[in-house]
Design a protein around this motif. Structure first.
Motif, PDB file in Angstrom:
ATOM      1  N   UNK A   1      46.576  25.187  45.023  1.00 17.34           N
ATOM      2  CA  UNK A   1      47.289  26.205  44.243  1.00 17.34           C
ATOM      3  C   UNK A   1      46.527  26.481  42.948  1.00 17.34           C
ATOM      4  N   UNK A   2      46.459  27.758  42.567  1.00 19.18           N
ATOM      5  CA  UNK A   2      45.829  28.120  41.296  1.00 19.18           C
ATOM      6  C   UNK A   2      46.778  28.988  40.476  1.00 19.18           C
ATOM      7  N   UNK A   3      46.847  28.695  39.179  1.00 18.75           N
ATOM      8  CA  UNK A   3      47.610  29.532  38.259  1.00 18.75           C
ATOM      9  C   UNK A   3      46.607  30.201  37.336  1.00 18.75           C
ATOM     10  N   UNK A   4      46.668  31.515  37.231  1.00 21.83           N
ATOM     11  CA  UNK A   4      45.675  32.225  36.432  1.00 21.83           C
ATOM     12  C   UNK A   4      46.398  33.159  35.471  1.00 21.83           C
ATOM     13  N   UNK A   5      46.275  32.882  34.173  1.00 13.35           N
ATOM     14  CA  UNK A   5      47.014  33.649  33.173  1.00 13.35           C
ATOM     15  C   UNK A   5      46.097  34.653  32.486  1.00 13.35           C
ATOM     16  N   UNK A   6      46.111  35.881  32.935  1.00 11.56           N
ATOM     17  CA  UNK A   6      45.256  36.957  32.437  1.00 11.56           C
ATOM     18  C   UNK A   6      43.805  36.481  32.265  1.00 11.56           C
ATOM     19  N   UNK A   7      43.217  35.917  33.338  1.00 10.07           N
ATOM     20  CA  UNK A   7      41.904  35.292  33.184  1.00 10.07           C
ATOM     21  C   UNK A   7      40.801  36.282  32.812  1.00 10.07           C
ATOM     22  N   UNK A   8      40.974  37.549  33.167  1.00 10.79           N
ATOM     23  CA  UNK A   8      39.919  38.525  32.865  1.00 10.79           C
ATOM     24  C   UNK A   8      40.364  39.518  31.789  1.00 10.79           C
ATOM     25  N   UNK A   9      41.502  39.234  31.173  1.00 10.89           N
ATOM     26  CA  UNK A   9      42.132  40.180  30.257  1.00 10.89           C
ATOM     27  C   UNK A   9      41.303  40.523  29.033  1.00 10.89           C
ATOM     28  N   UNK A  10      40.491  39.586  28.553  1.00 11.62           N
ATOM     29  CA  UNK A  10      39.759  39.816  27.306  1.00 11.62           C
ATOM     30  C   UNK A  10      38.379  40.426  27.538  1.00 11.62           C
ATOM     31  N   UNK A  11      38.053  40.699  28.786  1.00 14.20           N
ATOM     32  CA  UNK A  11      36.691  41.179  29.080  1.00 14.20           C
ATOM     33  C   UNK A  11      36.640  42.703  29.108  1.00 14.20           C
ATOM     34  N   UNK A  12      35.445  43.243  28.872  1.00 15.05           N
ATOM     35  CA  UNK A  12      35.378  44.710  28.911  1.00 15.05           C
ATOM     36  C   UNK A  12      35.488  45.182  30.362  1.00 15.05           C
ATOM     37  N   UNK A  13      35.919  46.435  30.560  1.00 12.38           N
ATOM     38  CA  UNK A  13      36.325  46.902  31.891  1.00 12.38           C
ATOM     39  C   UNK A  13      35.283  46.708  32.992  1.00 12.38           C
ATOM     40  N   UNK A  14      34.009  46.916  32.684  1.00 12.00           N
ATOM     41  CA  UNK A  14      33.000  46.819  33.746  1.00 12.00           C
ATOM     42  C   UNK A  14      32.834  45.373  34.201  1.00 12.00           C
ATOM     43  N   UNK A  15      32.747  44.455  33.227  1.00 13.99           N
ATOM     44  CA  UNK A  15      32.614  43.036  33.571  1.00 13.99           C
ATOM     45  C   UNK A  15      33.881  42.549  34.267  1.00 13.99           C
ATOM     46  N   UNK A  16      35.012  43.058  33.801  1.00 11.65           N
ATOM     47  CA  UNK A  16      36.285  42.652  34.398  1.00 11.65           C
ATOM     48  C   UNK A  16      36.328  43.036  35.881  1.00 11.65           C
ATOM     49  N   UNK A  17      35.934  44.275  36.175  1.00 13.73           N
ATOM     50  CA  UNK A  17      35.975  44.729  37.560  1.00 13.73           C
ATOM     51  C   UNK A  17      35.004  43.915  38.421  1.00 13.73           C
ATOM     52  N   UNK A  18      33.864  43.601  37.832  1.00 15.87           N
ATOM     53  CA  UNK A  18      32.875  42.790  38.538  1.00 15.87           C
ATOM     54  C   UNK A  18      33.462  41.408  38.891  1.00 15.87           C
ATOM     55  N   UNK A  19      34.119  40.783  37.908  1.00 13.03           N
ATOM     56  CA  UNK A  19      34.718  39.465  38.151  1.00 13.03           C
ATOM     57  C   UNK A  19      35.876  39.537  39.140  1.00 13.03           C
ATOM     58  N   UNK A  20      36.639  40.626  39.070  1.00 16.13           N
ATOM     59  CA  UNK A  20      37.741  40.792  40.040  1.00 16.13           C
ATOM     60  C   UNK A  20      37.188  40.832  41.461  1.00 16.13           C
ATOM     61  N   UNK A  21      36.091  41.580  41.641  1.00 21.58           N
ATOM     62  CA  UNK A  21      35.501  41.677  42.982  1.00 21.58           C
ATOM     63  C   UNK A  21      34.945  40.335  43.443  1.00 21.58           C
ATOM     64  N   UNK A  22      34.286  39.616  42.527  1.00 17.58           N
ATOM     65  CA  UNK A  22      33.771  38.281  42.855  1.00 17.58           C
ATOM     66  C   UNK A  22      34.908  37.352  43.259  1.00 17.58           C
ATOM     67  N   UNK A  23      35.974  37.453  42.477  1.00 22.21           N
ATOM     68  CA  UNK A  23      37.139  36.608  42.706  1.00 22.21           C
ATOM     69  C   UNK A  23      37.715  36.854  44.107  1.00 22.21           C
ATOM     70  N   UNK A  24      37.804  38.115  44.510  1.00 20.91           N
ATOM     71  CA  UNK A  24      38.313  38.442  45.845  1.00 20.91           C
ATOM     72  C   UNK A  24      37.376  37.923  46.936  1.00 20.91           C
TER      73      UNK A  24
END
Ligand SMILES: Nc1ncnc2c1ncn2[C@@H]1O[C@H](COP(=O)(O)OP(=O)(O)O)[C@@H](O)[C@H]1O
Ligand SMILES: [Mg+2]
Length: 334
Positions: free
Chosen positions: A160-183
């Motif tokens: 189980x993983x709990x993730x509290x806005x883990x990418x919230x502080x990142x700028x949009x491009x890096x955030x989207x990149x991390x979201x895709x990696x995460x998936x």
């Protein structure tokens, strides 16, 4: 599987009672990502932290795999749950390798096993293990620090993983990149993940399920498509935005059109020039619609990876497929 039954949290702060979570009931299946979505202060973090008992439940029960979390030892429980927060929570005085090995070390793993796991996780995160081994968190960019935060939470392979806005502080491009990696990573590891966000687009992109909260109450629980197609009340409707039909399109690809809307796709006599705009079966329908809007003929060619035409789409295909009239789509997108 994680089950919340009549879960409430009342904080007592300076003599005043605050009901942060109000009688929440829901079940998250094993291997699913559930995004807790809602405005600031609606109780997302509180609910998340009740799962690893960093916040004490006031009322109700939370079960993981059929076991009440209060029947387990708190330390054992936390070791079986990875936790990632927005400011990554890395220890500043530890190297990257030491940070990642915090939990394995507590679990008494031997050096060789920890070293192997460190390298494995860094490879997964797309970071060179040798390059970062002896570095300190402040020597890394924000995006890299968040990757290390995720790697650390995954180190002992918790179910189980709990993730509290883990990418919230990142700028949009890096955030989207991390979201895709995460998936991409989740496809292999299939953890049960509770993910806090206040961003509807992030929730749609990541969630198998979305739980929308307002003032501590669960407003709606369902798949992104359920919620976008049938918002249950005014709060949900306002929160997801007036362009919900367009957002729904990001959940579908041209492949879905090819599979289900075959009749509408003309396949013969396709004229396709090298510099014509095109879509591929993997293009999402939101992007495909933008292409259609900028196409003078009102049609766009679908090509395979070798640029061989597979068919043609036009506005009428969207009508047939999404049940949304093309004029509505045109108005909303422009
Ligand atoms: N430790 C606390 N003591 C008192 N009130 C708190 C505490 N933590 C959170 N709250 C209150 O509980 C409500 C929900 O907070 P929180 O769970 O942090 O919401 P979110 O993560 O959705 O922004 C807010 O009204 C907040 O002020
Ligand atoms: Mg929060």
């Amino acid at each position: 599987m994680i089950t919340f039954k009549n879960v409430s949290k009342i904080y007592n702060s300076s003599g005043k009672q605050v009901k942060a979570v109000d009688n929440v009931n829901m079940t998250i299946e094993k291997g699913e990502i559930c995004v807790f979505l809602g405005p600031s202060g609606c109780g997302k973090t509180t609910l998340l932290r009740m799962v690893n008992r960093l916040v004490q439940i006031s009322d109700g029960t939370i079960d993981i795999g059929g076991k009440d979390i209060y029947s387990l030892d708190a330390i054992e429980l936390r070791r079986s749950i990875g936790y990632v927060i927005q400011q990554n929570g890395l220890f500043p005085n530890m190297t990257i390798e030491e940070n990642i090995n915090v939990v394995p070390k507590m679990l008494g793993w031997d050096q060789a096993k920890m070293k192997k796991r460190y390298s494995e996780l860094m490879e997964t995160m797309g970071l060179n293990p040798e390059e970062y081994r002896k570095r300190f968190p402040w020597e890394l960019s924000g995006g890299q620090q968040q990757r290390i935060g995720v790697a650390r939470a995954m180190a002992a392979d918790p179910p189980v993983m709990l993730m509290d806005e883990p990418f919230g502080a990142l700028d949009p491009i890096i955030r989207e990149h991390l979201q895709n990696e995460f998936l991409r990573i989740q496809k292999d590891v299939k953890k049960t993940i509770l993910f806090v966000s206040h961003d509807i687009d992030e929730a749609i992109r990541l969630g198998d399920k979305i739980a929308i909260f307002n003032k501590g109450q669960l407003m709606q629980f369902g798949t992104p498509d359920d919620i976008l197609a049938n918002p249950k009340n005014d709060f949900v409707q306002d929160f997801i935005g007036s362009d919900r039909e367009i957002k729904r399109l990001t959940l579908l690809t041209v492949k879905d059109l090819l599979n289900k809307g075959k009749k509408a796709i003309r396949k013969s006599n396709i004229q396709f020039e090298a510099d014509d705009s095109f879509v591929t079966p993997d293009t999402d329908l939101r992007t495909a619609l933008s292409e259609l809007l900028s196409s003078p003929s009102g049609e766009v060619v679908i090509v395979d990876q070798n640029h061989h035409p597979l068919g043609v789409i036009s506005f009428s295909d969207f009508d047939l497929f999404t049940g949304v009239h093309p004029t509505t789509l045109k108005t909303v997108i422009q």
